[in-house]
Design a protein around this motif. Sequence first.
Motif, PDB file in Angstrom:
ATOM      1  N   ASP A   2      -2.025 -30.330 -59.604  1.00 27.42           N
ATOM      2  CA  ASP A   2      -2.045 -31.574 -60.374  1.00 27.42           C
ATOM      3  C   ASP A   2      -1.830 -32.767 -59.447  1.00 27.42           C
ATOM      4  OD1 ASP A   2      -2.329 -30.164 -62.771  1.00 27.42           O
ATOM      5  OD2 ASP A   2      -0.146 -29.872 -62.912  1.00 27.42           O
ATOM      6  N   ASN A   3      -2.209 -33.931 -59.935  1.00 27.68           N
ATOM      7  CA  ASN A   3      -1.940 -35.189 -59.226  1.00 27.68           C
ATOM      8  C   ASN A   3      -2.513 -35.217 -57.811  1.00 27.68           C
ATOM      9  OD1 ASN A   3      -0.384 -36.140 -61.449  1.00 27.68           O
ATOM     10  ND2 ASN A   3       1.354 -34.922 -60.701  1.00 27.68           N
ATOM     11  N   ILE A   4      -3.779 -34.864 -57.678  1.00 29.20           N
ATOM     12  CA  ILE A   4      -4.454 -34.966 -56.386  1.00 29.20           C
ATOM     13  C   ILE A   4      -4.783 -36.434 -56.140  1.00 29.20           C
ATOM     14  CG2 ILE A   4      -6.527 -34.373 -55.070  1.00 29.20           C
ATOM     15  CD1 ILE A   4      -6.618 -31.746 -56.645  1.00 29.20           C
ATOM     16  N   ILE A   5      -4.274 -36.959 -55.036  1.00 26.08           N
ATOM     17  CA  ILE A   5      -4.482 -38.371 -54.712  1.00 26.08           C
ATOM     18  C   ILE A   5      -5.273 -38.461 -53.413  1.00 26.08           C
ATOM     19  CG2 ILE A   5      -3.379 -40.580 -54.228  1.00 26.08           C
ATOM     20  CD1 ILE A   5      -0.905 -39.535 -55.728  1.00 26.08           C
ATOM     21  N   ILE A   6      -6.378 -39.205 -53.465  1.00 28.31           N
ATOM     22  CA  ILE A   6      -7.251 -39.391 -52.303  1.00 28.31           C
ATOM     23  C   ILE A   6      -6.980 -40.767 -51.711  1.00 28.31           C
ATOM     24  CG2 ILE A   6      -9.632 -39.524 -51.481  1.00 28.31           C
ATOM     25  CD1 ILE A   6     -10.424 -37.745 -53.856  1.00 28.31           C
ATOM     26  N   GLY A   7      -6.519 -40.805 -50.476  1.00 29.03           N
ATOM     27  CA  GLY A   7      -6.294 -42.079 -49.801  1.00 29.03           C
ATOM     28  C   GLY A   7      -7.572 -42.604 -49.175  1.00 29.03           C
ATOM     29  N   THR A   8      -7.777 -43.907 -49.294  1.00 31.00           N
ATOM     30  CA  THR A   8      -8.989 -44.518 -48.771  1.00 31.00           C
ATOM     31  C   THR A   8      -8.754 -45.987 -48.468  1.00 31.00           C
ATOM     32  OG1 THR A   8     -11.310 -45.080 -49.255  1.00 31.00           O
ATOM     33  CG2 THR A   8      -9.805 -45.020 -51.120  1.00 31.00           C
ATOM     34  N   ARG A   9      -9.539 -46.516 -47.558  1.00 31.20           N
ATOM     35  CA  ARG A   9      -9.584 -47.966 -47.383  1.00 31.20           C
ATOM     36  C   ARG A   9     -10.241 -48.597 -48.610  1.00 31.20           C
ATOM     37  NH1 ARG A   9     -13.058 -48.886 -42.453  1.00 31.20           N
ATOM     38  NH2 ARG A   9     -12.451 -51.057 -42.755  1.00 31.20           N
ATOM     39  N   GLY A  10     -10.178 -49.926 -48.671  1.00 31.11           N
ATOM     40  CA  GLY A  10     -10.605 -50.595 -49.894  1.00 31.11           C
ATOM     41  C   GLY A  10     -12.006 -51.181 -49.894  1.00 31.11           C
ATOM     42  N   SER A  11     -12.760 -50.995 -48.816  1.00 30.85           N
ATOM     43  CA  SER A  11     -14.111 -51.554 -48.795  1.00 30.85           C
ATOM     44  C   SER A  11     -15.010 -50.806 -49.770  1.00 30.85           C
ATOM     45  CB  SER A  11     -14.703 -51.476 -47.387  1.00 30.85           C
ATOM     46  OG  SER A  11     -15.006 -50.137 -47.051  1.00 30.85           O
ATOM     47  N   VAL A  12     -16.100 -51.436 -50.144  1.00 37.25           N
ATOM     48  CA  VAL A  12     -17.049 -50.801 -51.065  1.00 37.25           C
ATOM     49  C   VAL A  12     -17.555 -49.489 -50.484  1.00 37.25           C
ATOM     50  CG1 VAL A  12     -19.289 -51.049 -52.203  1.00 37.25           C
ATOM     51  CG2 VAL A  12     -17.717 -52.990 -52.116  1.00 37.25           C
ATOM     52  N   LEU A  13     -17.844 -49.485 -49.190  1.00 37.24           N
ATOM     53  CA  LEU A  13     -18.337 -48.265 -48.554  1.00 37.24           C
ATOM     54  C   LEU A  13     -17.267 -47.175 -48.534  1.00 37.24           C
ATOM     55  CD1 LEU A  13     -20.492 -46.681 -47.072  1.00 37.24           C
ATOM     56  CD2 LEU A  13     -19.765 -47.785 -44.944  1.00 37.24           C
ATOM     57  N   ALA A  14     -16.032 -47.541 -48.173  1.00 34.02           N
ATOM     58  CA  ALA A  14     -14.954 -46.549 -48.135  1.00 34.02           C
ATOM     59  C   ALA A  14     -14.704 -45.961 -49.524  1.00 34.02           C
ATOM     60  CB  ALA A  14     -13.677 -47.186 -47.599  1.00 34.02           C
ATOM     61  N   ILE A  15     -14.752 -46.801 -50.550  1.00 34.25           N
ATOM     62  CA  ILE A  15     -14.544 -46.311 -51.917  1.00 34.25           C
ATOM     63  C   ILE A  15     -15.704 -45.415 -52.345  1.00 34.25           C
ATOM     64  CG2 ILE A  15     -14.395 -47.047 -54.333  1.00 34.25           C
ATOM     65  CD1 ILE A  15     -12.764 -49.455 -53.333  1.00 34.25           C
ATOM     66  N   TRP A  16     -16.925 -45.768 -51.935  1.00 34.00           N
ATOM     67  CA  TRP A  16     -18.078 -44.895 -52.214  1.00 34.00           C
ATOM     68  C   TRP A  16     -17.834 -43.526 -51.605  1.00 34.00           C
ATOM     69  CZ3 TRP A  16     -21.273 -41.566 -49.914  1.00 34.00           C
ATOM     70  CH2 TRP A  16     -22.442 -41.196 -50.575  1.00 34.00           C
ATOM     71  N   GLN A  17     -17.371 -43.498 -50.359  1.00 40.83           N
ATOM     72  CA  GLN A  17     -17.139 -42.239 -49.659  1.00 40.83           C
ATOM     73  C   GLN A  17     -16.049 -41.413 -50.337  1.00 40.83           C
ATOM     74  OE1 GLN A  17     -18.411 -43.946 -45.219  1.00 40.83           O
ATOM     75  NE2 GLN A  17     -16.273 -43.716 -45.733  1.00 40.83           N
ATOM     76  N   ALA A  18     -14.970 -42.085 -50.735  1.00 40.00           N
ATOM     77  CA  ALA A  18     -13.873 -41.379 -51.408  1.00 40.00           C
ATOM     78  C   ALA A  18     -14.327 -40.837 -52.765  1.00 40.00           C
ATOM     79  CB  ALA A  18     -12.682 -42.313 -51.581  1.00 40.00           C
ATOM     80  N   ASN A  19     -15.105 -41.630 -53.491  1.00 40.14           N
ATOM     81  CA  ASN A  19     -15.627 -41.159 -54.783  1.00 40.14           C
ATOM     82  C   ASN A  19     -16.606 -40.002 -54.615  1.00 40.14           C
ATOM     83  OD1 ASN A  19     -14.359 -42.641 -56.899  1.00 40.14           O
ATOM     84  ND2 ASN A  19     -15.508 -44.467 -56.299  1.00 40.14           N
ATOM     85  N   PHE A  20     -17.327 -39.996 -53.511  1.00 36.23           N
ATOM     86  CA  PHE A  20     -18.241 -38.894 -53.202  1.00 36.23           C
ATOM     87  C   PHE A  20     -17.462 -37.583 -53.106  1.00 36.23           C
ATOM     88  CE2 PHE A  20     -20.366 -36.289 -49.898  1.00 36.23           C
ATOM     89  CZ  PHE A  20     -21.607 -36.108 -50.497  1.00 36.23           C
ATOM     90  N   ILE A  21     -16.322 -37.611 -52.429  1.00 36.31           N
ATOM     91  CA  ILE A  21     -15.484 -36.414 -52.320  1.00 36.31           C
ATOM     92  C   ILE A  21     -14.791 -36.109 -53.651  1.00 36.31           C
ATOM     93  CG2 ILE A  21     -13.505 -35.373 -51.149  1.00 36.31           C
ATOM     94  CD1 ILE A  21     -16.110 -35.655 -49.457  1.00 36.31           C
ATOM     95  N   LYS A  22     -14.357 -37.144 -54.330  1.00 34.98           N
ATOM     96  CA  LYS A  22     -13.746 -36.960 -55.659  1.00 34.98           C
ATOM     97  C   LYS A  22     -14.707 -36.227 -56.593  1.00 34.98           C
ATOM     98  CE  LYS A  22     -11.946 -39.559 -59.611  1.00 34.98           C
ATOM     99  NZ  LYS A  22     -11.722 -40.908 -60.188  1.00 34.98           N
TER     100      LYS A  22
END
Length: 311
Positions: A2-22
């Motif tokens: 439970d409560n898996i948290i993905i750390g990422t920088r805040g740029s649009v590209l970094a968030i795209w990358q984090a959401n890709f893994i999410k």
Amino acid sequence: MDNIIIGTRGSVLAIWQANFIKDKLKTQFNLDSKLEIIKTTGDKFLDAPLSKIGGKGLFTKEIEEKLLNNEITLAVHSLKDVPINIPSSLTLAAITKREDIRDCFLSNKFSSLESLPKGAKVGTTSLRRAMQLKYIRNDLETLNLRGNVQTRLQKLSNNEFDAIILAKAGVNRLGISNKDIKFITPFESYIIIPAMGQGSLGIECREDCEILDTLKKLNDNKSFIECSLEREFIKYLNGGCQVPIGVNAIYQNDNNINMTAIIGLPNGKKIIKDNVSGSLNDNLALKLFNKVNNNGAKQVLKEALEMVESF
């Protein structure tokens, strides 16, 4: 878990990358997660060239501290930003399948590097790119270009630059097309040699992470081999993300791997470029290091770092 948290920088590209893994965690393993945006040193000083901020891990240190403190479960990085040496209790769980590895020329007025007028202003954040651009066209003025991708594109549209250079992977991931920028022209990777790990994402977590084995399943073997060879080569040179080194490994099969590297001064007036080919068991990173080192690579890097202040 439970409560898996993905750390990422805040740029649009970094968030795209984090959401890709999410999304992969959800679709492949039915694991829910959420993002936590973390501001890194590299995000805090947007006016200075990265090479002048100093230190390694400009885009990872604060995220790694969150991992070490168990405040996040995993981190998603652009692999080229991840230092060679990471904290001992952390691990790179996976290296994802590479997107396009090439660098890319973008302009609203000119179709290619060759078509730029003498003295044209070209924006780039990278000493590696500046070094290779100046080697090809020593008349160009390479200027610091910081900020997220959208900021950089806006500066190009505002005519602050005649052209800018971005990673093609980021251009593709954000869906930037000729509707946005008139000319988008990738450089072949033997013309402008990419950064280590360019095009891949690095998934970092604690060695005792509960979902480490799951994260390992996101690893792409071909990309892992290529990027590991590139990172090993950089380690031999004691280089980092903000020095003028390009390296590219191309894996065809276990008996057919090619590696090319370039080291030079930011002004492009001195470069060392070489390549090796062989098998997975040939220790190609060391062989390539020995070739460039025998030609004075470490001295060139020393000179390059001394020139940073004037870049």
